[in-house]
Scaffold this active site. Structure first.
Site, PDB file in Angstrom:
ATOM      1  N   GLU A  36       2.212   1.068   9.286  1.00 45.74           N
ATOM      2  CA  GLU A  36       2.350  -0.169  10.084  1.00 45.74           C
ATOM      3  C   GLU A  36       3.397   0.125  11.142  1.00 45.74           C
ATOM      4  O   GLU A  36       4.584   0.083  10.861  1.00 45.74           O
ATOM      5  CB  GLU A  36       2.813  -1.321   9.177  1.00 45.74           C
ATOM      6  N   CYS A  42     -20.186   2.825   8.826  1.00 42.96           N
ATOM      7  CA  CYS A  42     -19.638   3.027  10.174  1.00 42.96           C
ATOM      8  C   CYS A  42     -20.668   2.673  11.243  1.00 42.96           C
ATOM      9  O   CYS A  42     -20.366   1.971  12.211  1.00 42.96           O
ATOM     10  CB  CYS A  42     -19.190   4.473  10.369  1.00 42.96           C
ATOM     11  N   CYS A  48     -21.265   7.535   9.022  1.00 40.46           N
ATOM     12  CA  CYS A  48     -21.903   7.095   7.772  1.00 40.46           C
ATOM     13  C   CYS A  48     -22.598   5.741   7.971  1.00 40.46           C
ATOM     14  O   CYS A  48     -22.483   5.122   9.030  1.00 40.46           O
ATOM     15  CB  CYS A  48     -20.857   7.005   6.663  1.00 40.46           C
ATOM     16  N   HIS A  75       2.052   1.773  -3.386  1.00 43.49           N
ATOM     17  CA  HIS A  75       0.958   2.263  -4.221  1.00 43.49           C
ATOM     18  C   HIS A  75       0.739   3.766  -3.988  1.00 43.49           C
ATOM     19  O   HIS A  75       0.569   4.543  -4.928  1.00 43.49           O
ATOM     20  CB  HIS A  75      -0.316   1.468  -3.932  1.00 43.49           C
ATOM     21  N   THR A 109       0.838  -1.205   0.000  1.00 47.41           N
ATOM     22  CA  THR A 109       0.000   0.000   0.000  1.00 47.41           C
ATOM     23  C   THR A 109       0.874   1.257   0.000  1.00 47.41           C
ATOM     24  O   THR A 109       0.577   2.225  -0.706  1.00 47.41           O
ATOM     25  CB  THR A 109      -0.944  -0.004   1.220  1.00 47.41           C
TER      26      THR A 109
HETATM   27 ZN   LIG Z   1      -0.021  -2.094   5.121  1.00 46.08          ZN
HETATM   28 ZN   LIG Z   2     -17.868   6.425   8.021  1.00 48.29          ZN
END
Ligand SMILES: [Zn+2]
Ligand SMILES: [Zn+2]
Length: 363
Positions: free
Chosen positions: A77, A119, A116, A59, A56
């Site tokens: 991390e 969530c 939201c 990316h 990630t």
């Molecule tokens: Zn990660």
């Molecule tokens: Zn949310």
């Protein structure tokens, strides 16, 4: 904790810090004049100990996530020590014990909006308005990072500083297995033997999989999976993946297929490897469009689901590490000093032969 004491802790810090920042797409640099982040009344100020480099991050650096601002401090991390506690912080996820300066913690890097529809239904990893450490918010490749206190977990005694950086990716691997609905004895094919694939192998085994098969083109990653307990490995370049999986599963295919790469070549194979009535999990980020033959999905009533990041898996990840059920450091290539973090990001991007690289922050 006396709030005045907390404030003093923060003001005693230097005014500037070093951070590895994305400056423009494809370019990161180690900057030394970065302002130390402010931390609000419900935040913690952390001093990172170790930070993992994951796909990630690559990316984010090379392709971008669409709505980040530059310069962006990367890294999500992390294991860290608490150096500042906001005045209103009184507890944190998973325990009623108060957090204090000196505690070792890790951070759930996904910051959901809490308001939201997903969530409110507890599916915080689907929040369309989420922020994320090191992607949309200032990250952990820095001398200090500020995080919402309720997104941190105190590291148990049995989890080392280094292992602490693996809790986030291990939680993702647990989410993959959760989404697969694995039952004891199921056969599982895992596509991709990067560090997340190796963790998925281990979580599948710890969850009672009857047969775990890893497909991975790099020989040393296949060997590692066997060492970690995989029952069979396949070289998809020099062997016929579909035939080998059929051979290994009495001709019917696997109960579960988990795709951990996200490239069209592996995503499009999933439905050819799963048995009728089985389940496929798309866990790798499919950044390019994929052409697929959906006929096997239709006639086999195959369930095809996705697994995105992690939600609520951190405490279980810590238990797996603490009790030795998963060896998170198995896929570690090496630890690099913070000063070499930028080179390490480039190295990780250029080679798919290497395992996990972890940055060690300056003492
Ligand atoms: Zn990660
Ligand atoms: Zn949310």
């Amino acid at each position: 904790m006396n709030p005045i004491e907390n404030k003093r802790t923060a003001t005693e810090l230097k005014s500037k810090m070093s951070a590895i920042q994305k400056m423009v797409p494809g370019n990161a640099s180690l900057n030394h004049e970065v302002a130390i982040p402010e931390f609000g009344p419900t935040d913690l100020l952390l001093k990172p100990l170790y930070s993992g480099i994951c796909t990630t991050d690559l990316h984010v650096l090379y392709h971008g996530m669409g709505r980040e601002e530059f310069p962006l401090t990367m890294g999500h991390e992390v294991s860290a020590v608490v150096v500042g506690v906001g005045e209103q912080v009184d507890s944190y996820v998973g325990t009623n014990r108060k957090i204090k300066v000196g505690d070792r913690v890790t951070v759930e890097p996904l910051f959901p909006c809490g308001k939201c529809d997903p969530c409110l239904k507890g599916r915080i990893n689907l929040c369309p308005d989420m922020s994320h450490l090191g992607i949309f918010d200032e990250g952990a490749y820095a001398d200090y990072v500020s995080v919402p206190s309720h997104r941190t977990h105190r590291l148990p005694e049995g989890v080392s500083d280094l292992a602490g950086t693996f809790i986030e990716p291990l939680s993702c691997a647990i989410n993959f297995i959760d989404r697969s609905q694995l039952k004891p004895g199921n056969s599982v094919v895992i596509l991709g033997g990067g560090s997340i694939g190796q963790m998925t192998v281990q979580v599948a085994l710890a969850s009672g999989a009857g047969q775990v098969i890893l497909s991975e083109p790099v020989a040393k990653k296949r060997e590692l999976a066997l060492k970690l307990g995989a029952h069979a490995v396949i070289d998809p370049i020099n062997e016929n993946l579909v035939e080998r999986v059929k051979e290994l599963t009495d001709g019917i295919g696997a109960s579960i297929v988990i795709e951990c790469v996200g490239v069209p070549a592996t995503v499009s194979q999933m439905l050819n490897l799963v048995k009728r009535g089985g389940r496929c999990v798309l866990a790798g980020a499919p950044v390019k469009p994929v052409e697929m033959n959906f006929l096997p999905l239709w006639y086999g009533e195959v369930e095809l689901v996705a697994a995105h990041a992690t939600a609520w898996q951190f405490p279980r990840a810590m238990k797996l590490i603490e009790n030795g059920l998963v060896d998170v450091e198995a896929a570690l290539e090496r630890v690099v000093p913070f000063s070499e973090g930028v080179n390490a990001l480039e190295e990780a991007y250029k080679s798919n032969e290497i395992g996990k690289l972890v940055i060690q922050h300056n003492g």
